[in-house]
Design an enzyme around this catalytic site. Structure first.
Site, PDB file in Angstrom:
ATOM      1  CE  LYS A 218      -3.462   2.165   3.057  1.00 10.52           C
ATOM      2  NZ  LYS A 218      -4.275   1.938   4.285  1.00 10.52           N
ATOM      3  CE  LYS A 254      -6.399   0.595   1.425  1.00 16.11           C
ATOM      4  NZ  LYS A 254      -6.850   0.141   2.770  1.00 16.11           N
TER       5      LYS A 254
END
EC number: 4.1.2.4
Length: 318
Positions: A218, A254
């Site tokens: 992420k 992400k």
């Protein structure tokens, strides 16, 4: 069903010899933005599809059971009934990818989703989010607390000091311990890219996080000065692709922080399709950390279906 990334022994040779050509990254992003455009006729379908990849998030100091319950309701029913019918989407079929909250609010989110009968995972930030400036013992205990309360996904933050000092061995060891603490819950490793200084550092940190067994990597906590940008996303996608080719494991991605508009999400989906393929347009491998994005998507879908023009404040709030 996707095979989970079980990690591999730390390959310092691979990490240390990695280097990113910054200009080539900029050129590739410019090419994507100028020549890989989603045709207007297909944008509605893509926007509706993007909703299932959103981790609908609240990370505020005034979070409480009532606003978490409202967030869960919005996650389970992201579009109004009128809009769902206009788009010919079966009621209850479209939900967000997850609900993301602080560890103290995980139990509230689990209860809220159970009451709605919604099969949506609860994600929790942990490990001293957003800075990670606590002892490893406390960070691991926070993961265990979130998991015990029902979190199926844990968004951990890496130790930026270890990354900046190139202490990849210790960073790897910390992440392995965090992965163990997650148990069956998926681990998303937040790199806090705005604090890693260079694209090469971001690439190296991505590799180390995946070697340690991260299910997703992420970009950001959303609290840094620089969060998710397309050049950074491209570098992380290339790291995911290289790791897949070497190990056979598919690791999810992400982006989070600063993704607020329909235009933003279409650009990110284009990047995923071009760099990693259609599989990376599904919630199993692609999530978007956002709080305000869903409101803009719903507004644009309403504009399309009615031919009118809605303001953001006219949309139902999460």
């Amino acid at each position: 069903m996707l095979e989970r990334n079980s990690g591999i022994p730390l390959n310092l040779g691979w990490v240390n010899r990695s280097c990113v050509n910054d200009q080539a990254v900029k050129n590739r992003v410019q090419d994507l933005l100028s020549s890989r455009l989603i045709h207007a006729d297909h944008q509605v379908e893509w926007l509706a599809r993007s909703i299932q990849c959103i981790d609908l998030t609240t990370l505020a100091g005034d979070d409480c059971p009532s606003n978490v319950a409202r967030l869960c309701s919005k996650a389970a029913h992201p579009l109004s009934d009128d809009l769902t019918r206009a788009l010919q989407i079966k009621h209850g079929l479209l939900t967000t990818g997850a609900v993301c909250v602080y560890p103290a609010r995980v139990a509230d989110a689990v209860l809220g989703l159970e009451r709605l009968g919604a099969n949506i995972p609860v994600a929790s930030v942990a490990t001293g989010f957003p800075t990670g400036q606590t002892s490893l013992k406390i960070r691991l205990e926070e993961i265990e607390f979130a998991v015990a309360n029902g979190a199926k996904e844990i968004d951990i933050v890496i130790n930026r000091e270890l990354a900046l000092s190139q202490n990849w061995g210790e960073l790897y060891n910390e992440l392995v311990e965090m992965r163990k603490a997650c148990g069956e819950s998926h681990m998303k490793s937040i790199l806090a890219v705005g604090e890693l200084c260079t694209l090469t550092n971001i690439y190296k940190a991505s590799l180390v996080a995946m070697m340690a067994g991260s299910d997703f990597i992420k970009t950001s906590t959303g609290k840094e000065t620089v969060n998710a940008t397309l050049p950074i996303g491209l570098v992380m996608c290339r790291a995911i692709r290289a790791y897949n080719r070497k190990t056979g494991f598919k690791v999810g991605f992400k982006p989070a922080g600063g993704i607020r508009t329909s235009k933003d999400v279409l650009q990110w989906m284009t990047l995923m399709k071009e760099e990693l393929g259609d599989n990376y347009l599904t919630p199993d491998l692609f999530r978007i950390g956002a709080s305000a994005l869903l409101n803009d998507i719903e507004r644009n879908l309403a504009n399309y279906t009615t031919g009118g023009y809605f303001l953001a404040e006219e949309m139902p709030m999460a």
